[in-house]
Design an enzyme around this catalytic site. Structure first.
Site, PDB file in Angstrom:
ATOM      1  N   HIS A  51      42.162  46.948  36.605  1.00  0.00           N
ATOM      2  CA  HIS A  51      42.901  46.611  35.373  1.00  0.00           C
ATOM      3  C   HIS A  51      42.412  47.468  34.218  1.00  0.00           C
ATOM      4  CE1 HIS A  51      39.158  44.264  35.295  1.00  0.00           C
ATOM      5  NE2 HIS A  51      39.176  44.582  34.007  1.00  0.00           N
ATOM      6  N   HIS A  77      40.051  52.717  29.245  1.00  0.00           N
ATOM      7  CA  HIS A  77      39.617  53.253  30.539  1.00  0.00           C
ATOM      8  C   HIS A  77      39.919  52.218  31.604  1.00  0.00           C
ATOM      9  CE1 HIS A  77      36.278  50.628  29.393  1.00  0.00           C
ATOM     10  NE2 HIS A  77      36.109  50.468  30.695  1.00  0.00           N
TER      11      HIS A  77
HETATM   12  P1  2AM Z   1      35.968  47.231  32.006  1.00  0.00           P
HETATM   13  O1  2AM Z   1      35.493  47.273  33.404  1.00  0.00           O
HETATM   14  O2  2AM Z   1      37.322  47.774  31.813  1.00  0.00           O
HETATM   15  O3  2AM Z   1      34.962  47.710  31.001  1.00  0.00           O
HETATM   16  C1  2AM Z   1      36.326  41.504  32.953  1.00  0.00           C
HETATM   17  O4  2AM Z   1      35.012  41.068  33.032  1.00  0.00           O
HETATM   18  C2  2AM Z   1      36.382  42.850  32.295  1.00  0.00           C
HETATM   19  O5  2AM Z   1      35.940  42.761  30.954  1.00  0.00           O
HETATM   20  C3  2AM Z   1      35.475  43.845  32.951  1.00  0.00           C
HETATM   21  O6  2AM Z   1      36.167  44.464  34.002  1.00  0.00           O
HETATM   22  C4  2AM Z   1      35.141  44.772  31.823  1.00  0.00           C
HETATM   23  O7  2AM Z   1      36.151  45.719  31.714  1.00  0.00           O
HETATM   24  C5  2AM Z   1      35.306  43.961  30.568  1.00  0.00           C
HETATM   25  N1  2AM Z   1      34.073  43.708  29.847  1.00  0.00           N
HETATM   26  C6  2AM Z   1      33.772  44.212  28.640  1.00  0.00           C
HETATM   27  N2  2AM Z   1      32.590  43.762  28.228  1.00  0.00           N
HETATM   28  C7  2AM Z   1      32.120  42.978  29.205  1.00  0.00           C
HETATM   29  C8  2AM Z   1      30.924  42.227  29.371  1.00  0.00           C
HETATM   30  N3  2AM Z   1      29.986  42.185  28.427  1.00  0.00           N
HETATM   31  N4  2AM Z   1      30.764  41.555  30.522  1.00  0.00           N
HETATM   32  C9  2AM Z   1      31.715  41.588  31.483  1.00  0.00           C
HETATM   33  N5  2AM Z   1      32.862  42.248  31.372  1.00  0.00           N
HETATM   34  C10 2AM Z   1      33.078  42.946  30.251  1.00  0.00           C
END
Ligand code: 2AM
Length: 186
Positions: free
Chosen positions: A45, A129
């Site tokens: 996603h 991203h």
């Molecule tokens: P990303 O992989 O696109 O950075 C769901 O947990 C999504 O939230 C993750 O896939 C991550 O997206 C994003 N995310 C951003 N900050 C986070 C955090 N502190 N902990 C977990 N997920 C985070």
């Protein structure tokens, strides 16, 4: 709305779900590398905002604010791959997107909706991203060892017609993502 009401807090994030066909293509480009954990294909996603734990009681208000967002549908094109924090110390392997002002405006509106509900947000700026994989510990290899820019040629642009409020439940195997509600773009 699909929500486990037995919990007092729910771990939430808001994202653009990408088409299944594209997920399958991204899945087919994988190379097994020790220590690298690929995001399950079904969970790939584009995160618009990560909220973390939110009081269950606040979810309806959040959904209401999100449903008031007016934003046009748009297309996204892939552009390059990279790593967080950087290519020499890869922890997160991602695929980038060509700049799209409508994506940025949508992300701003989503953030405003979250703040309107009194939910705090991380101060990190939005950096579009799609995370493909994560390393448990930073490996000694360079990102270039496993990110072949040629694979981008096989990825078509995709249309974004909705965004989704997701619940993320952590279990012993990792995160389980469940869509709570979809919000259509115009
Ligand atoms: P990303 O992989 O696109 O950075 C769901 O947990 C999504 O939230 C993750 O896939 C991550 O997206 C994003 N995310 C951003 N900050 C986070 C955090 N502190 N902990 C977990 N997920 C985070």
């Amino acid at each position: 709305m699909v929500l486990n009401r037995n919990l007092t807090v729910v771990r939430l994030f808001i994202a653009i779900d990408i088409p299944d066909e594209l997920k399958r293509t991204l899945g087919s480009l994988r190379v097994e590398i020790p220590g690298l954990r690929w995001v399950p294909t079904s969970q790939i996603h584009l995160t618009l905002a990560f909220l973390g734990d939110v009081e269950n009681a606040g979810v309806d208000q959040l959904a209401g604010e999100l449903s008031r967002i007016h934003s046009p549908a748009f297309k996204l094109r892939f552009a390059g791959t990279g790593c967080f924090p950087d290519r020499r110390r890869p922890r997160v392997v991602w695929i980038g997107l060509e700049p799209e002002p409508r994506l940025r405006v949508l992300a701003d509106k989503v953030r405003a909706a979250i703040l309107a509900c009194g939910i705090p947000l991380e101060t990190r700026p939005f950096s579009p991203h799609i995370t493909l994989a994560r390393f448990k510990a930073a490996p000694s290899c360079d990102c270039d060892d496993f990110l072949d820019p040629r694979f981008l040629l096989r990825l078509p642009p995709f249309s974004v017609r909705e965004f989704t409020l997701f619940q993320s439940r952590l279990d012993s195997h990792g995160a389980v993502h469940t869509p709570i509600k979809h919000f259509q773009l115009q």
